[in-house]
Scaffold this active site. Structure first.
Site, PDB file in Angstrom:
ATOM      1  N   LYS A  15       6.432  -3.561  15.223  1.00  0.00           N
ATOM      2  CA  LYS A  15       5.088  -4.244  14.833  1.00  0.00           C
ATOM      3  C   LYS A  15       5.299  -5.537  15.792  1.00  0.00           C
ATOM      4  O   LYS A  15       4.173  -6.065  16.204  1.00  0.00           O
ATOM      5  CB  LYS A  15       5.083  -4.584  13.302  1.00  0.00           C
ATOM      6  CG  LYS A  15       4.492  -3.263  12.820  1.00  0.00           C
ATOM      7  CD  LYS A  15       4.036  -3.382  11.245  1.00  0.00           C
ATOM      8  CE  LYS A  15       3.407  -1.861  10.669  1.00  0.00           C
ATOM      9  NZ  LYS A  15       2.659  -2.237   9.481  1.00  0.00           N
ATOM     10  N   LYS A  61       3.559   7.932  15.180  1.00  0.00           N
ATOM     11  CA  LYS A  61       3.255   7.889  13.973  1.00  0.00           C
ATOM     12  C   LYS A  61       1.898   7.856  13.610  1.00  0.00           C
ATOM     13  O   LYS A  61       1.143   7.072  14.337  1.00  0.00           O
ATOM     14  CB  LYS A  61       4.082   6.848  13.087  1.00  0.00           C
ATOM     15  CG  LYS A  61       3.781   6.990  11.467  1.00  0.00           C
ATOM     16  CD  LYS A  61       4.542   5.550  10.895  1.00  0.00           C
ATOM     17  CE  LYS A  61       3.528   4.647  10.680  1.00  0.00           C
ATOM     18  NZ  LYS A  61       3.922   3.991   9.380  1.00  0.00           N
ATOM     19  N   LYS A  78      -2.505   3.680  10.251  1.00  0.00           N
ATOM     20  CA  LYS A  78      -4.053   3.316  10.191  1.00  0.00           C
ATOM     21  C   LYS A  78      -4.613   2.155  10.719  1.00  0.00           C
ATOM     22  O   LYS A  78      -5.744   2.021  10.831  1.00  0.00           O
ATOM     23  CB  LYS A  78      -4.063   2.959   8.519  1.00  0.00           C
ATOM     24  CG  LYS A  78      -3.422   2.021   7.726  1.00  0.00           C
ATOM     25  CD  LYS A  78      -3.683   1.853   6.260  1.00  0.00           C
ATOM     26  CE  LYS A  78      -2.523   1.950   5.387  1.00  0.00           C
ATOM     27  NZ  LYS A  78      -1.491   1.054   5.463  1.00  0.00           N
TER      28      LYS A  78
HETATM   29  N1  AQP Z   1       2.272   8.924   9.435  1.00  0.00           N
HETATM   30  C1  AQP Z   1       2.792   9.050   8.079  1.00  0.00           C
HETATM   31  N2  AQP Z   1       3.298  10.014   7.729  1.00  0.00           N
HETATM   32  C2  AQP Z   1       3.920  10.331   6.450  1.00  0.00           C
HETATM   33  N3  AQP Z   1       3.598   9.135   5.835  1.00  0.00           N
HETATM   34  C3  AQP Z   1       3.218   7.939   6.074  1.00  0.00           C
HETATM   35  N4  AQP Z   1       2.861   6.754   5.445  1.00  0.00           N
HETATM   36  C4  AQP Z   1       2.244   6.056   6.408  1.00  0.00           C
HETATM   37  N5  AQP Z   1       1.984   6.561   7.614  1.00  0.00           N
HETATM   38  C5  AQP Z   1       2.489   8.012   7.342  1.00  0.00           C
HETATM   39  C6  AQP Z   1       3.228   6.395   4.100  1.00  0.00           C
HETATM   40  O1  AQP Z   1       2.096   5.796   3.427  1.00  0.00           O
HETATM   41  C7  AQP Z   1       2.780   5.016   2.805  1.00  0.00           C
HETATM   42  C8  AQP Z   1       1.814   3.793   2.901  1.00  0.00           C
HETATM   43  O2  AQP Z   1       2.218   3.133   4.187  1.00  0.00           O
HETATM   44  P1  AQP Z   1       1.783   1.643   4.075  1.00  0.00           P
HETATM   45  O3  AQP Z   1       0.495   1.327   4.055  1.00  0.00           O
HETATM   46  O4  AQP Z   1       2.835   0.711   3.214  1.00  0.00           O
HETATM   47  O5  AQP Z   1       2.413   1.115   5.698  1.00  0.00           O
HETATM   48  P2  AQP Z   1       2.803   1.968   7.105  1.00  0.00           P
HETATM   49  O6  AQP Z   1       4.190   2.865   6.613  1.00  0.00           O
HETATM   50  O7  AQP Z   1       2.818   0.889   7.962  1.00  0.00           O
HETATM   51  O8  AQP Z   1       1.538   2.930   6.991  1.00  0.00           O
HETATM   52  P3  AQP Z   1       0.276   2.950   8.241  1.00  0.00           P
HETATM   53  O9  AQP Z   1      -0.565   3.800   7.867  1.00  0.00           O
HETATM   54  O10 AQP Z   1       1.114   2.926   9.538  1.00  0.00           O
HETATM   55  O11 AQP Z   1      -0.209   1.510   8.315  1.00  0.00           O
HETATM   56  P4  AQP Z   1      -0.283   0.282   9.131  1.00  0.00           P
HETATM   57  O12 AQP Z   1      -0.683   0.972  10.377  1.00  0.00           O
HETATM   58  O13 AQP Z   1      -0.968  -0.683   8.573  1.00  0.00           O
HETATM   59  O14 AQP Z   1       0.910  -0.119   9.111  1.00  0.00           O
HETATM   60  C9  AQP Z   1       4.089   4.840   2.892  1.00  0.00           C
HETATM   61  O15 AQP Z   1       4.638   5.489   1.694  1.00  0.00           O
HETATM   62  C10 AQP Z   1       4.179   5.323   4.249  1.00  0.00           C
HETATM   63  O16 AQP Z   1       5.826   5.913   4.097  1.00  0.00           O
END
Ligand code: AQP
Length: 334
Positions: free
Chosen positions: A118, A199, A202
Site C-alpha cells: 500500500k 488480489k 475494493k
Molecule cells: N481478494 C480477497 N479474497 C479473499 N478475502 C479477501 N479479503 C479482502 N480481499 C480478499 C478479506 O476481506 C476482509 C476485509 O478486508 P479489509 O477491508 O479489512 O481489507 P483488505 O484485506 O485490504 O481488503 P480489500 O478489499 O483489498 O480493501 P482495500 O482495497 O481497501 O485494501 C478480510 O478478512 C480480508 O482478508
C-alpha cells in the site's frame, strides 16, 4: 479462558469501509462468519479508523460505514449471536493501540507485506498506514478473542497480533488472550478478474476487476464473461499455469461448497464459455437474495444507526475492562 457464562469462545473480525465490498470480502470473510456464527459470541466491526490509513472522502466514508453494516446483516449476520458496530464508536480501540505501539518494535511493522504494497501506491505515506496492524491487534485482543476469521491476505497481521499479545504478556504478566486465525479452505484469496495474479481489492477502480456485492446481475455476468483466462482450453485447479481459470473455479467452489472432484466432473469436456456461464449464474444466485434484503433495509436509515449504537453499547464494557487491565499492568492506574 472462555468469555462468557455460556462458555462460548469469542470471534472478532472486521472490514474497512474503504470502497465497495466484493466477492473476495464475502468468500474470504463474511460467508464464514455467517456459517459459524452460532458456535461463538461474535464481534463484527466496521473498521472505519483503519480506512483512514489511506485518503478517504469524509462523506463517502460515513455512508460506506453504514453500507458495510447493512451488508453484514443482508449477508445473514444474526444479531442474536453477533454485535455489529463502528470501530470509532469505542474509544478503547485507539487507546489500546497507543499502549501496544509502545511495546511493538518498529521492525515488526516495516516488514508487513500489506504495508509495503500500500505504501508503494501512495504519494505520501501516513504513520497510520504503518501502524495499521497495531490497531488491528488492539481490535482483536480488546475482546479476549480466540478466533479471527479472515482471508489469506490478513494472516500475517493476525500472526503479528499474536506476537504483540505474547510480548505484552511476557513483559507485564498475563493480560491478553492470544488469538488464532481461521482461513477458509476455498475463497481465501480471490484474485482480480482482469488480472488473476493480483488480489481482488475494493480500492481498485478498474472496470471488470471486482465482483461487487451490490453489482446488478447483468454487470456481474459481464465481468465474469470477460474474465482473463488462457489459451490452454483445459479446466483444472492449476493456480501456477492457469491462474484465471483457477480463480473462477475457486470462486465457484467457495460459493457452491462442492469438492474439487465434483467440480472437475461437472466441467469435464466443457469449454471456458460454459465455465464462465456457470460461475456467473452461481454468483448471481448467491448475491440476489442478499441484495434484496440490503435494499429493503436501506429504506430506513434510522435502522442501521440503531443497530450500530446497540452493537457498540453491548460490547463496550468488554473492551473497557480489558483496556483497564492493560493500563493497570503498565502502571497507569491501580
Ligand atoms: N481478494 C480477497 N479474497 C479473499 N478475502 C479477501 N479479503 C479482502 N480481499 C480478499 C478479506 O476481506 C476482509 C476485509 O478486508 P479489509 O477491508 O479489512 O481489507 P483488505 O484485506 O485490504 O481488503 P480489500 O478489499 O483489498 O480493501 P482495500 O482495497 O481497501 O485494501 C478480510 O478478512 C480480508 O482478508
Amino acid at each position: 479462558m472462555n468469555n462468557t457464562q455460556t462458555g462460548k469462545k469469542r470471534v472478532f473480525s472486521g472490514i474497512q469501509p474503504s470502497g465497495n465490498l466484493h466477492i473476495g470480502n464475502y468468500l474470504g470473510a463474511i460467508k464464514n462468519w455467517v456459517a459459524e456464527q452460532h458456535k461463538y459470541h461474535n464481534v463484527f466491526c466496521i473498521v472505519d479508523l483503519h480506512a483512514l490509513t489511506v485518503p478517504q472522502d469524509p462523506a463517502e466514508l460515513y455512508q460506506k460505514t453504514r453500507e458495510v453494516a447493512l451488508l453484514y446483516l443482508a449477508c445473514g449476520i444474526d444479531l442474536e449471536h453477533c454485535a455489529i458496530f463502528a470501530q470509532s464508536h469505542i474509544s478503547a480501540h485507539s487507546e489500546l493501540t497507543w499502549l501496544l505501539n509502545c511495546v511493538t518494535p518498529l521492525g515488526w511493522l516495516e516488514r508487513m507485506t500489506q504495508y509495503k504494497d500500500k505504501a508503494a501506491k501512495q504519494e505520501s505515506v501516513g504513520v497510520g498506514l504503518l501502524d495499521y496492524p497495531v490497531l488491528m491487534a488492539a481490535d482483536i485482543i480488546l475482546y479476549d478473542s480466540h478466533y479471527v476469521p479472515v482471508g489469506e491476505d490478513q494472516k500475517q497481521h493476525v500472526e503479528l497480533t499474536r506476537d504483540i499479545a505474547i510480548r505484552f504478556n511476557n513483559l507485564y504478566g498475563e493480560t491478553f488472550v492470544v488469538p488464532d486465525v481461521l482461513i477458509p479452505k476455498a475463497g481465501a484469496r480471490v484474485k482480480g478478474l482482469d488480472d488473476p495474479t493480483a488480489k481482488m481489492s475494493k480500492s481498485s477502480v478498474t472496470q471488470g476487476h471486482a465482483l461487487r456485492l451490490l453489482d446488478p446481475p447483468d454487470v456481474l455476468r459481464k465481468s465474469i464473461m470477460r474474465a482473463t483466462t488462457d489459451s490452454l482450453n483445459r479446466i483444472a485447479f492449476d493456480p501456477e499455469n492457469q491462474p484465471g481459470v483457477y480463480n473462477l473455479l475457486n470462486i465457484y467452489q467457495a460459493i457452491t461448497n462442492k469438492s474439487q472432484a465434483e467440480i472437475l466432473a461437472e466441467f469435464e469436456g466443457k469449454g471456458y464459455g460454459n465455465l464462465k456461464k456457470q460461475v456467473a449464474e452461481a454468483v448471481i444466485a448467491a448475491l440476489e437474495p442478499m441484495q434484496t434484503r440490503y435494499y429493503e433495509m436501506a429504506q430506513d436509515p434510522a435502522y442501521i444507526e440503531q443497530i450500530l449504537k446497540e452493537g457498540a453499547d453491548r460490547v463496550r464494557p468488554i473492551a473497557e475492562h480489558r483496556l483497564r487491565v492493560a493500563q493497570e499492568r503498565l502502571g497507569l492506574r491501580k
